[in-house]
Design an enzyme around this catalytic site. Sequence first.
Site, PDB file in Angstrom:
ATOM      1  N   LEU A 149       0.897  -1.157   0.000  1.00 39.98           N
ATOM      2  CA  LEU A 149       0.000   0.000   0.000  1.00 39.98           C
ATOM      3  C   LEU A 149       0.930   1.201   0.000  1.00 39.98           C
ATOM      4  O   LEU A 149       1.802   1.277   0.871  1.00 39.98           O
ATOM      5  CB  LEU A 149      -0.845   0.027   1.278  1.00 39.98           C
ATOM      6  CG  LEU A 149      -2.300  -0.430   1.259  1.00 39.98           C
ATOM      7  CD1 LEU A 149      -2.941  -0.147   2.604  1.00 39.98           C
ATOM      8  CD2 LEU A 149      -3.108   0.193   0.134  1.00 39.98           C
ATOM      9  N   ASP A 150       0.757   2.126  -0.942  1.00 44.05           N
ATOM     10  CA  ASP A 150       1.733   3.217  -0.993  1.00 44.05           C
ATOM     11  C   ASP A 150       1.583   4.164   0.201  1.00 44.05           C
ATOM     12  O   ASP A 150       0.606   4.101   0.949  1.00 44.05           O
ATOM     13  CB  ASP A 150       1.697   3.951  -2.352  1.00 44.05           C
ATOM     14  CG  ASP A 150       0.422   4.724  -2.584  1.00 44.05           C
ATOM     15  OD1 ASP A 150       0.041   5.492  -1.693  1.00 44.05           O
ATOM     16  OD2 ASP A 150      -0.178   4.575  -3.663  1.00 44.05           O
ATOM     17  N   ILE A 151       2.551   5.028   0.351  1.00 38.40           N
ATOM     18  CA  ILE A 151       2.654   5.866   1.548  1.00 38.40           C
ATOM     19  C   ILE A 151       1.432   6.768   1.769  1.00 38.40           C
ATOM     20  O   ILE A 151       1.072   7.086   2.899  1.00 38.40           O
ATOM     21  CB  ILE A 151       3.964   6.702   1.485  1.00 38.40           C
ATOM     22  CG1 ILE A 151       4.289   7.281   2.853  1.00 38.40           C
ATOM     23  CG2 ILE A 151       3.899   7.772   0.406  1.00 38.40           C
ATOM     24  CD1 ILE A 151       5.697   7.794   2.981  1.00 38.40           C
TER      25      ILE A 151
END
Length: 248
Positions: free
Chosen positions: A120-122
């Site tokens: 899951l990206d930042i």
Amino acid sequence: MTEQLRLSKRMSELGLCSRREADEWIAKGWVRVDGKVVSELGTKIFPDQKVTVERQAAAEQSKRVTILINKPVGYVSGQAEDGYLPAVALIKAENRWSECKVDNQFHPTQLRSLVPAGRLDIDSVGLLVLTQDGRVAKKLIGENTDVEKEYLVRVEYTKSGKLPEGDLRLLNHGLSLDGKKLIPAKVRWMNEDQLQFILKEGKKRQIRRMCEMVGLKVIGLKRVRIGKVRLGNLPEGQWRYLRDDEPF
């Protein structure tokens, strides 16, 4: 004549464990082929040979944990980068959800080899799976995975008017990223500014890039389901153990 293949690869194909686990078990003398102990790494076998593992292997595997966390914005999924903490930093006793139903005491050894099964990206929040179990990782991020991931995505249309129906159809099927056609997705409006995305793949920043291609800007992105496992009421920044009765 049938080709031989590495014993560790065959064990992974049979769903016994991951290849890394297989190599560990072989080195410990916990693996038998046609009833004989095999302890040499790199050993090759025929697909029709019988592979069994000793009880110690199953016992060790049963201690491996899989953890579900509701990842907040500002944490990265894997290794720490650019000064940002990894999500695993949130896995500590005080952040365990009070409603976790698994009778398992938290111990720091559970952080060893605990890796994200998917990213899951930042800037995204929601369900992130961290596991010590190679079988779970293979199920979720292996080459042939067909496990659905569901996201709620708040968007803003950057052009005049509304997103045309044809562009919504493109989000479902017809876009390419990095020179490769995307696997068909399921994308529909939940309300006037929120889309539901259901994907069976997870290219880097895939949803954000798909949206950009049709003039949508992503304001917020939350993963709410992986396979049959839902985020549910798990509070942001807290975690719980995956239950035995929760198959992905």
